[in-house]
Design a protein around this motif. Sequence first.
Motif, PDB file in Angstrom:
ATOM      1  N   ASN A 112       0.822  -1.007   0.110  1.00 17.46           N
ATOM      2  CA  ASN A 112      -0.071  -0.033  -0.017  1.00 17.46           C
ATOM      3  C   ASN A 112       0.826   1.242   0.059  1.00 17.46           C
ATOM      4  O   ASN A 112       0.593   2.343   0.593  1.00 17.46           O
ATOM      5  CB  ASN A 112      -0.757   0.073   1.028  1.00 17.46           C
ATOM      6  CG  ASN A 112      -1.873  -1.083   1.167  1.00 17.46           C
ATOM      7  OD1 ASN A 112      -2.295  -1.557   0.197  1.00 17.46           O
ATOM      8  ND2 ASN A 112      -2.357  -1.700   2.608  1.00 17.46           N
ATOM      9  N   ARG A 114       2.039   4.910  -1.703  1.00 15.48           N
ATOM     10  CA  ARG A 114       1.380   5.797  -2.475  1.00 15.48           C
ATOM     11  C   ARG A 114       2.562   7.124  -2.329  1.00 15.48           C
ATOM     12  O   ARG A 114       3.059   7.124  -1.438  1.00 15.48           O
ATOM     13  CB  ARG A 114       0.013   5.999  -2.129  1.00 15.48           C
ATOM     14  CG  ARG A 114      -0.209   6.843  -0.898  1.00 15.48           C
ATOM     15  CD  ARG A 114      -1.850   7.076  -0.829  1.00 15.48           C
ATOM     16  NE  ARG A 114      -1.931   7.766   0.465  1.00 15.48           N
ATOM     17  CZ  ARG A 114      -2.267   9.040   0.593  1.00 15.48           C
ATOM     18  NH1 ARG A 114      -2.341   9.692  -0.440  1.00 15.48           N
ATOM     19  NH2 ARG A 114      -2.458   9.716   1.548  1.00 15.48           N
ATOM     20  N   LYS A 289       4.047  -3.812  -7.760  1.00 13.27           N
ATOM     21  CA  LYS A 289       2.896  -4.131  -8.609  1.00 13.27           C
ATOM     22  C   LYS A 289       1.757  -2.777  -8.420  1.00 13.27           C
ATOM     23  O   LYS A 289       1.881  -2.382  -7.092  1.00 13.27           O
ATOM     24  CB  LYS A 289       2.227  -5.526  -7.929  1.00 13.27           C
ATOM     25  CG  LYS A 289       3.107  -6.510  -8.318  1.00 13.27           C
ATOM     26  CD  LYS A 289       2.300  -7.760  -7.898  1.00 13.27           C
ATOM     27  CE  LYS A 289       2.911  -9.077  -8.659  1.00 13.27           C
ATOM     28  NZ  LYS A 289       2.445 -10.426  -8.048  1.00 13.27           N
ATOM     29  N   TYR A 290       1.329  -2.160  -9.301  1.00 16.75           N
ATOM     30  CA  TYR A 290       0.893  -0.863  -9.251  1.00 16.75           C
ATOM     31  C   TYR A 290      -0.736  -1.067  -9.289  1.00 16.75           C
ATOM     32  O   TYR A 290      -1.227  -1.972  -9.993  1.00 16.75           O
ATOM     33  CB  TYR A 290       1.177   0.056 -10.173  1.00 16.75           C
ATOM     34  CG  TYR A 290       2.823   0.377  -9.969  1.00 16.75           C
ATOM     35  CD1 TYR A 290       3.040   1.491  -9.306  1.00 16.75           C
ATOM     36  CD2 TYR A 290       3.969  -0.395 -10.409  1.00 16.75           C
ATOM     37  CE1 TYR A 290       4.520   1.906  -9.213  1.00 16.75           C
ATOM     38  CE2 TYR A 290       5.118   0.097 -10.510  1.00 16.75           C
ATOM     39  CZ  TYR A 290       5.422   1.046  -9.664  1.00 16.75           C
ATOM     40  OH  TYR A 290       6.788   1.580  -9.723  1.00 16.75           O
ATOM     41  N   TYR A 291      -1.448  -0.210  -8.538  1.00 15.07           N
ATOM     42  CA  TYR A 291      -2.937  -0.311  -8.771  1.00 15.07           C
ATOM     43  C   TYR A 291      -3.498   1.185  -8.152  1.00 15.07           C
ATOM     44  O   TYR A 291      -2.799   1.843  -7.681  1.00 15.07           O
ATOM     45  CB  TYR A 291      -3.450  -1.280  -7.975  1.00 15.07           C
ATOM     46  CG  TYR A 291      -3.348  -1.431  -6.422  1.00 15.07           C
ATOM     47  CD1 TYR A 291      -3.922  -0.689  -5.588  1.00 15.07           C
ATOM     48  CD2 TYR A 291      -2.068  -1.938  -6.009  1.00 15.07           C
ATOM     49  CE1 TYR A 291      -3.657  -0.696  -4.260  1.00 15.07           C
ATOM     50  CE2 TYR A 291      -1.711  -2.133  -4.648  1.00 15.07           C
ATOM     51  CZ  TYR A 291      -2.588  -1.193  -3.759  1.00 15.07           C
ATOM     52  OH  TYR A 291      -2.183  -1.283  -2.472  1.00 15.07           O
ATOM     53  N   ARG A 292      -4.506   1.388  -8.698  1.00 15.39           N
ATOM     54  CA  ARG A 292      -5.136   2.717  -8.315  1.00 15.39           C
ATOM     55  C   ARG A 292      -6.841   2.214  -7.457  1.00 15.39           C
ATOM     56  O   ARG A 292      -7.336   1.039  -7.754  1.00 15.39           O
ATOM     57  CB  ARG A 292      -5.820   3.374  -9.308  1.00 15.39           C
ATOM     58  CG  ARG A 292      -4.705   3.868 -10.084  1.00 15.39           C
ATOM     59  CD  ARG A 292      -4.976   4.601 -11.333  1.00 15.39           C
ATOM     60  NE  ARG A 292      -4.035   5.180 -12.256  1.00 15.39           N
ATOM     61  CZ  ARG A 292      -3.395   6.404 -12.059  1.00 15.39           C
ATOM     62  NH1 ARG A 292      -3.668   7.115 -11.009  1.00 15.39           N
ATOM     63  NH2 ARG A 292      -2.271   6.714 -12.684  1.00 15.39           N
ATOM     64  N   ASP A 293      -6.895   2.887  -6.415  1.00 15.59           N
ATOM     65  CA  ASP A 293      -8.235   2.977  -5.580  1.00 15.59           C
ATOM     66  C   ASP A 293      -9.633   3.597  -6.478  1.00 15.59           C
ATOM     67  O   ASP A 293      -9.190   4.098  -7.629  1.00 15.59           O
ATOM     68  CB  ASP A 293      -7.975   3.553  -4.305  1.00 15.59           C
ATOM     69  CG  ASP A 293      -8.016   4.888  -4.186  1.00 15.59           C
ATOM     70  OD1 ASP A 293      -7.818   5.488  -5.382  1.00 15.59           O
ATOM     71  OD2 ASP A 293      -7.544   5.327  -3.093  1.00 15.59           O
ATOM     72  N   GLU A 298      -3.083   6.254  -7.066  1.00 18.94           N
ATOM     73  CA  GLU A 298      -2.364   5.213  -7.283  1.00 18.94           C
ATOM     74  C   GLU A 298      -1.361   4.714  -6.136  1.00 18.94           C
ATOM     75  O   GLU A 298      -0.844   5.337  -5.353  1.00 18.94           O
ATOM     76  CB  GLU A 298      -1.004   5.816  -8.275  1.00 18.94           C
ATOM     77  CG  GLU A 298      -0.230   4.745  -9.073  1.00 18.94           C
ATOM     78  CD  GLU A 298       0.579   4.985  -9.937  1.00 18.94           C
ATOM     79  OE1 GLU A 298       1.125   3.931 -10.936  1.00 18.94           O
ATOM     80  OE2 GLU A 298       0.994   6.235  -9.893  1.00 18.94           O
ATOM     81  N   TYR A 299      -1.473   3.381  -6.025  1.00 19.06           N
ATOM     82  CA  TYR A 299      -0.598   2.594  -4.793  1.00 19.06           C
ATOM     83  C   TYR A 299      -0.014   1.691  -5.484  1.00 19.06           C
ATOM     84  O   TYR A 299       0.059   1.281  -6.555  1.00 19.06           O
ATOM     85  CB  TYR A 299      -1.789   1.941  -4.006  1.00 19.06           C
ATOM     86  CG  TYR A 299      -2.687   2.993  -3.066  1.00 19.06           C
ATOM     87  CD1 TYR A 299      -2.198   3.021  -1.703  1.00 19.06           C
ATOM     88  CD2 TYR A 299      -3.806   3.507  -3.505  1.00 19.06           C
ATOM     89  CE1 TYR A 299      -2.930   3.995  -0.987  1.00 19.06           C
ATOM     90  CE2 TYR A 299      -4.378   4.460  -2.614  1.00 19.06           C
ATOM     91  CZ  TYR A 299      -3.969   4.580  -1.426  1.00 19.06           C
ATOM     92  OH  TYR A 299      -4.833   5.449  -0.380  1.00 19.06           O
ATOM     93  N   ARG A 300       1.041   0.975  -4.740  1.00 20.65           N
ATOM     94  CA  ARG A 300       1.773  -0.004  -5.232  1.00 20.65           C
ATOM     95  C   ARG A 300       2.195  -0.723  -3.999  1.00 20.65           C
ATOM     96  O   ARG A 300       2.240  -0.222  -2.825  1.00 20.65           O
ATOM     97  CB  ARG A 300       3.162   0.427  -6.077  1.00 20.65           C
ATOM     98  CG  ARG A 300       4.136   0.792  -4.977  1.00 20.65           C
ATOM     99  CD  ARG A 300       5.384   1.248  -5.761  1.00 20.65           C
ATOM    100  NE  ARG A 300       6.503   1.832  -4.906  1.00 20.65           N
ATOM    101  CZ  ARG A 300       7.666   2.175  -5.252  1.00 20.65           C
ATOM    102  NH1 ARG A 300       7.989   2.248  -6.704  1.00 20.65           N
ATOM    103  NH2 ARG A 300       8.671   2.462  -4.451  1.00 20.65           N
ATOM    104  N   THR A 301       2.607  -2.204  -4.243  1.00 24.11           N
ATOM    105  CA  THR A 301       3.105  -2.950  -3.216  1.00 24.11           C
ATOM    106  C   THR A 301       4.591  -3.274  -3.812  1.00 24.11           C
ATOM    107  O   THR A 301       4.570  -3.776  -4.955  1.00 24.11           O
ATOM    108  CB  THR A 301       2.262  -4.288  -3.300  1.00 24.11           C
ATOM    109  OG1 THR A 301       1.156  -3.906  -2.659  1.00 24.11           O
ATOM    110  CG2 THR A 301       2.956  -5.198  -2.110  1.00 24.11           C
TER     111      THR A 301
END
Length: 391
Positions: A112, A114, A289-293, A298-301
């Motif tokens: 998580n 950002r 690894k990236y993702y958006r809420d 944008e968040y990433r792990t």
Amino acid sequence: MGQVSWKGLFLSLFDYKTEKYVIAKNKKVGILYRVVQLSILAYLVGWVFVVKKGYQDTDTALQSSVITKLKGVAFTNTSELGERLWDVADYVIPPQGENVFFVMTNLIVTPNQRQTTCPEVGRTESFGSQTPTKLGSVNIPDGLCYEDEDCPAGQAVVAGNGVKTGRCLKDRDSIRGSCEVLAWCPVEKRSKPKMNVLATNNESYLKTCHYSTEHPYCPIFLLGNIVRWAGNDFQKMALEGGVIGIQIEWNCDLDKAPSECNPHYSFSRLDNKFAEKSVSSGYNFRFAKYYRDAEGIEYRTLFKAYGIRFDVMVNGKAGKFNIIPTVINIGSGLALMGAGAFFCDLVLLYLIKKSNFYRGKKYEEVKSSSRKSLNSPTLNGNQSPDQLGGL
């Protein structure tokens, strides 16, 4: 006198020399000559032709292609990821490699993240532990501060994670604090990771065999055995990673059946074995690894992967019969035979007690005063055939 000597030297250029064979009845020199001959013959046959295969044309420009395939699963239970099953799609990075493959054996997860502001050095937790680490115990000295002036805005933190904002953040009742940075927050955890490693012609042969002294040509290897054959402990190496070299040696005689051309394997560790003395120990790298809420943030792990990299190196040579090297090596052997005779001549003519006698028999000078004396030699009562130089 000078003109006479120059004349004699000039006329000697037109002298003809021919070999004269003298049979010396000397057992010591005879035995020495046979020993030298047998030694040269044994070298030629045993070493040149049998061991080194001097009758073959050898090619060392080996062209090879290595195909690797890994199988197996692993199970982990961590506070960041919970219970998780890992297969080859997860722990083999990248999936395809050129003579190289990497197996992830440990990792640090920072979930998580950002882009925002946070302390460069904060209270972090050990991987799999709830024990906090004191502020400033992490080795990022450029991220520590006592006042805002120690954190000039826009300056990147040396060996850190972001850019300073100009603020020095302190805990209550603390003298020393951490520079605030614009980075992917929270920053990566710096604690040491904990272990997460759990302990032919026959169509079924490759499904059941493993490489060993009993099966030296089976291409199926256990990773733990490879590390052990390289002189290391798998459990210790899996903690911080490392690099293992797999050497495949081919030495093929193409005059024989292709089934007799088999590889020989050896294993060695290529990175610094003494990890505690190394500035950068083991082998690791990071990926995210990236993702958006739902709000578009944008968040990433972030993953810091530790593992063992295997470098596969292939070399060897192949030989096949060729008449050219065969003739060359036979000619070299015959030349050595002549060298053996020359050595025995030195012993006979210069090193034994009767050397003067043998030298006189071998080298004679015959002077002819007329053509008749050359064509019709005669013997007197005190003259032997040897004294005539063999004419």
